[in-house]
Design a protein around this motif. Structure first.
Motif, PDB file in Angstrom:
ATOM      1  N   GLY A 231       0.810  -1.207   0.000  1.00 49.66           N
ATOM      2  CA  GLY A 231       0.000   0.000   0.000  1.00 49.66           C
ATOM      3  C   GLY A 231       0.845   1.259   0.000  1.00 49.66           C
ATOM      4  N   LEU A 232       1.927   1.260   0.793  1.00 46.20           N
ATOM      5  CA  LEU A 232       2.826   2.416   0.786  1.00 46.20           C
ATOM      6  C   LEU A 232       3.495   2.567  -0.571  1.00 46.20           C
ATOM      7  CD1 LEU A 232       4.287   4.726   2.290  1.00 46.20           C
ATOM      8  CD2 LEU A 232       6.048   3.043   2.903  1.00 46.20           C
ATOM      9  N   ILE A 233       3.908   1.457  -1.159  1.00 45.12           N
ATOM     10  CA  ILE A 233       4.549   1.511  -2.476  1.00 45.12           C
ATOM     11  C   ILE A 233       3.591   2.098  -3.505  1.00 45.12           C
ATOM     12  CG2 ILE A 233       5.456   0.055  -4.340  1.00 45.12           C
ATOM     13  CD1 ILE A 233       6.511  -1.805  -1.998  1.00 45.12           C
ATOM     14  N   ALA A 234       2.334   1.662  -3.479  1.00 48.60           N
ATOM     15  CA  ALA A 234       1.340   2.212  -4.405  1.00 48.60           C
ATOM     16  C   ALA A 234       1.103   3.695  -4.143  1.00 48.60           C
ATOM     17  CB  ALA A 234       0.035   1.429  -4.285  1.00 48.60           C
ATOM     18  N   VAL A 241      -4.770   5.345  -2.045  1.00 49.81           N
ATOM     19  CA  VAL A 241      -4.941   4.060  -1.360  1.00 49.81           C
ATOM     20  C   VAL A 241      -5.848   4.304  -0.163  1.00 49.81           C
ATOM     21  CG1 VAL A 241      -3.786   2.127  -0.232  1.00 49.81           C
ATOM     22  CG2 VAL A 241      -2.650   3.329  -2.121  1.00 49.81           C
ATOM     23  N   THR A 242      -7.078   3.792  -0.246  1.00 46.83           N
ATOM     24  CA  THR A 242      -8.077   4.058   0.784  1.00 46.83           C
ATOM     25  C   THR A 242      -8.991   2.845   0.945  1.00 46.83           C
ATOM     26  OG1 THR A 242      -9.827   4.891  -0.687  1.00 46.83           O
ATOM     27  CG2 THR A 242      -8.147   6.476   0.012  1.00 46.83           C
ATOM     28  N   LEU A 244     -13.483   2.484   1.438  1.00 48.00           N
ATOM     29  CA  LEU A 244     -14.615   3.098   0.760  1.00 48.00           C
ATOM     30  C   LEU A 244     -15.301   4.115   1.669  1.00 48.00           C
ATOM     31  CD1 LEU A 244     -16.355   0.134  -1.130  1.00 48.00           C
ATOM     32  CD2 LEU A 244     -14.609   1.725  -1.964  1.00 48.00           C
ATOM     33  N   ALA A 245     -15.941   5.087   1.041  1.00 49.47           N
ATOM     34  CA  ALA A 245     -16.770   6.066   1.744  1.00 49.47           C
ATOM     35  C   ALA A 245     -16.014   6.802   2.835  1.00 49.47           C
ATOM     36  CB  ALA A 245     -18.011   5.384   2.319  1.00 49.47           C
ATOM     37  N   GLY A 246     -14.789   7.198   2.540  1.00 42.25           N
ATOM     38  CA  GLY A 246     -14.005   7.979   3.475  1.00 42.25           C
ATOM     39  C   GLY A 246     -13.221   7.177   4.487  1.00 42.25           C
ATOM     40  N   ALA A 247     -13.370   5.867   4.488  1.00 43.44           N
ATOM     41  CA  ALA A 247     -12.638   5.022   5.436  1.00 43.44           C
ATOM     42  C   ALA A 247     -11.198   4.822   4.958  1.00 43.44           C
ATOM     43  CB  ALA A 247     -13.319   3.669   5.586  1.00 43.44           C
ATOM     44  N   PRO A 248     -10.265   4.645   5.898  1.00 39.22           N
ATOM     45  CA  PRO A 248      -8.907   4.318   5.485  1.00 39.22           C
ATOM     46  C   PRO A 248      -8.836   2.885   4.968  1.00 39.22           C
ATOM     47  CG  PRO A 248      -9.110   4.190   7.862  1.00 39.22           C
ATOM     48  CD  PRO A 248     -10.423   4.735   7.359  1.00 39.22           C
ATOM     49  N   ALA A 249      -7.781   2.573   4.241  1.00 37.95           N
ATOM     50  CA  ALA A 249      -7.559   1.194   3.803  1.00 37.95           C
ATOM     51  C   ALA A 249      -7.511   0.287   5.027  1.00 37.95           C
ATOM     52  CB  ALA A 249      -6.256   1.098   3.020  1.00 37.95           C
ATOM     53  N   GLY A 250      -8.185  -0.842   4.935  1.00 36.28           N
ATOM     54  CA  GLY A 250      -8.228  -1.754   6.079  1.00 36.28           C
ATOM     55  C   GLY A 250      -8.915  -3.049   5.723  1.00 36.28           C
ATOM     56  N   LEU A 265     -13.935   4.207 -10.103  1.00 31.68           N
ATOM     57  CA  LEU A 265     -13.847   2.861  -9.544  1.00 31.68           C
ATOM     58  C   LEU A 265     -14.419   2.830  -8.137  1.00 31.68           C
ATOM     59  CD1 LEU A 265     -13.009  -0.065  -9.729  1.00 31.68           C
ATOM     60  CD2 LEU A 265     -10.667   0.595  -9.123  1.00 31.68           C
ATOM     61  N   HIS A 266     -14.108   3.853  -7.344  1.00 26.55           N
ATOM     62  CA  HIS A 266     -14.676   3.949  -6.002  1.00 26.55           C
ATOM     63  C   HIS A 266     -16.198   3.984  -6.075  1.00 26.55           C
ATOM     64  CE1 HIS A 266     -16.202   6.000  -2.418  1.00 26.55           C
ATOM     65  NE2 HIS A 266     -15.147   5.509  -1.769  1.00 26.55           N
TER      66      HIS A 266
END
Length: 277
Positions: A231-234, A241-242, A244-250, A265-266
């Motif tokens: 994710g950091l590389i991207a 890199v997230t 959906l709907a304002g949430a962080p990647a997880g 896409l989102h």
């Protein structure tokens, strides 16, 4: 090779992160060599974890022990979270996230798309990461604010701007209910993109997105060690890199796409309730 080759200057505040990246690169290279040697000698014991399709091998465990030993020797106060061995306590603000073989099913079948992933977080923020393709030896690495690199080549992601011609990578979980939901999302997304690719390693898929070899990536149900380094590389390659709907990647969703593709896409994934599985 100096992993900082190609970087004109490294701000003083980033020096520590580069040191962590150097350590991760060395550990990942050694672990990849070990796994490749074990693969050449035969798979050995294969066990299962969460389901009958979620496999773990002796090479996973041996590689994680090697990485943990190297990190502990260099930085004994750091915390480590490994996929196979769990949490190793420490008192420093540095936490390592280790996936010794991301793509173990590919490793078992000899399919050639499996990698070592190591990320370093400081106070919960990922500041350095490396992913190494065990079979090919290709390596991707990044430091927060210092760019993303494949070996000595800086990465900038895909230049595609039309979702309709985007090649999108994804993956599937191990629980049958989650897989059914993920299959429904793919069915809903396919009419709106060029095609789907499912390679079997989220860490490597994120690196392919960073390099522009696929145009975007999404997957639900990932663990932190699966996507922290990739994710950091991207992100350092210019992708958003997230979740959906304002949430962080997880765990609910990891979406990585260049800015031109991210919005459409989102929107499609949110309409398909892709994080609900």
């Amino acid at each position: 090779m100096d992993i900082k080759q190609g970087v004109d200057s490294v701000p003083a505040g980033r020096t520590f992160a580069w040191e962590l990246c150097d350590l991760a690169v060395a550990a990942a290279r050694e672990a990849a060599d070990l796994v490749r040697a074990q693969r050449a000698g035969g798979i050995g014991h294969v066990a299962t974890k969460s389901t009958d399709t979620d496999v773990v091998t002796s090479a996973d465990r041996a590689a994680e022990r090697l990485i943990t030993d190297r990190l502990r020797h260099a930085r004994p106060a750091d915390r480590i979270l490994g996929e196979e061995s769990g949490t190793h306590a420490g008192r420093s603000p540095v936490n390592w996230l280790v996936d010794p073989i991301d793509g173990t099913v590919n490793y078992v079948y000899g399919l050639g798309h499996y990698g070592v992933s190591i990320a370093a977080q400081v106070n919960g923020v990922t500041v350095a990461g490396v992913v190494r393709d065990i079979d090919s030896g290709a390596q991707w690495h990044a430091v927060r604010g210092g760019g993303a690199w494949r070996d000595d080549r800086r990465l900038t992601g895909s230049a595609v701007t039309d979702l309709g011609v985007a090649l999108v990578a994804t993956g599937f979980g191990y629980q049958p209910q989650r897989r059914a939901r993920q299959g429904a999302v793919v069915a809903g997304l396919l009419p709106h993109i060029r095609d789907i690719r499912r390679f079997g390693s989220a860490a490597l898929d994120l690196c392919l997105a960073a390099e522009g070899l696929v145009d975007a990536f999404y997957e639900s149900g990932l663990n932190t060690w699966d996507f922290a380094a990739g994710g950091l590389i991207a992100e350092e390659a210019g992708l958003r890199v997230t979740g959906l709907a304002g949430a962080p990647a997880g765990a609910d969703m990891v979406l990585a796409a260049p800015p031109a593709l991210y919005g459409p896409l989102h929107e499609r994934l949110a309409a398909l309730d892709a994080a609900a599985g």
